[in-house]
Write a protein that holds these residues in place. Structure first.
Motif, short mmCIF file in Angstrom:
data_model
loop_
_atom_site.label_atom_id
_atom_site.label_comp_id
_atom_site.label_asym_id
_atom_site.label_seq_id
_atom_site.Cartn_x
_atom_site.Cartn_y
_atom_site.Cartn_z
N CYS A 146 -15.63 -28.09 -40.45
CA CYS A 146 -15.26 -27.82 -39.07
C CYS A 146 -14.28 -28.90 -38.61
O CYS A 146 -14.51 -30.09 -38.81
N GLY A 169 -13.77 -29.79 -35.71
CA GLY A 169 -14.29 -30.49 -34.55
C GLY A 169 -15.30 -31.56 -34.92
O GLY A 169 -15.26 -32.67 -34.40
N CYS A 170 -16.24 -31.24 -35.82
CA CYS A 170 -17.34 -32.17 -36.05
C CYS A 170 -17.58 -32.44 -37.53
O CYS A 170 -18.54 -33.11 -37.88
N CYS A 212 -17.05 -24.75 -36.31
CA CYS A 212 -18.44 -24.30 -36.34
C CYS A 212 -18.78 -23.67 -35.00
O CYS A 212 -18.04 -23.79 -34.03
N CYS A 267 -18.88 -26.15 -31.94
CA CYS A 267 -17.58 -26.56 -31.43
C CYS A 267 -16.85 -25.39 -30.77
O CYS A 267 -16.13 -25.56 -29.79
#
Ligand SMILES: [Zn+2]
Length: 236
Positions: A16, A18-19, A28, A31
């Protein structure tokens, strides 16, 4: 095997953006939920958008705060060339524009969707292309909401405007004043489109430039808004 995995990641990274949770996709679900939050006006924390005379600030609609996974994903999209995020991000901006369009339709049946020219990218041409991609998504969503919407690349940055990254916030503000020039007047009242709202200096500069040539700016749509110290986005 390692080389194969690295090559596959280049085409379709497994984490992901984002994370860094491992999954087969660019974002994911957690996010994505942060990116697709409630569409709200979020300009209150941008100091440059609040007029000193107490007048109304330029409305800025967004569905996300520039924090956590959303921030990481936007940085990956802008700085690390994670182009596979394009669909997620354009969908978010389209959803925001659709909600804003319901209000804008009461003001004007036709909207010029104007991308903000940005330099905070790996390179100039790419920033223009991707911000234009956000504007196209916004225009499509407005059209879906029954408005006549056209993407109009009215704005260009002056060649003399300084590179912004690495400067303190007050220096960024100074650097952005009069950094924007109108190369062609918009055909209708404008909706500005940008990736991230921080101080509001870029939007304010664009609004001033457009107002100087008689154009009306109704508001802006952005992917995410930097939370001010006084705002506490609900997140871990
Ligand atoms: Zn994530």
């Amino acid at each position: 095997m390692k080389a194969l995995r690295a090559a596959a990641d280049l085409i379709w990274p497994a984490d992901c953006a984002g994370c860094a949770a491992e999954l087969a996709g660019p974002l994911c679900s957690r996010c994505r939920l942060e990116l697709l939050g409630p569409v709200e006006r979020r300009e209150a924390g941008a100091p440059r958008l609040v007029p000193a005379d107490g007048g109304p600030a330029l409305p800025v609609w967004s569905s996300a705060w520039y924090a956590g996974g959303v921030r990481s994903a936007i940085v990956a999209w802008k700085r690390q060339g994670r182009g596979e995020l394009e669909r997620e991000l354009t969908r978010a901006v389209g959803r925001t524009a659709e909600a804003a369009g319901r209000l804008l339709a009461q003001i004007s049946p036709a909207i010029a969707v104007v991308p903000i020219p940005s330099r905070a990218w790996r390179n100039w041409g790419e920033g223009g292309r991707r911000t234009r991609g956000l504007a196209i998504a916004a225009a499509e969503a407005l059209a879906g909401a029954g408005l006549k919407a056209t993407v109009e690349g009215c704005l260009v940055r002056r060649a003399t405007s300084r590179e912004q990254s690495g400067l303190a916030a007050h220096e960024r503000m100074r650097g952005r004043e009069n950094a924007t020039r109108v190369r062609q007047a918009p055909s209708s009242p404008c909706l500005l489109v940008d990736d991230v709202l921080t101080t509001g200096a870029s939007l304010l500069d664009a609004e001033r430039a457009l107002a100087n040539c008689g154009a009306e700016v109704l508001g802006a749509v952005v992917l995410a808004v930097t939370p001010a110290a006084s705002q506490t986005p609900d997140r871990g």
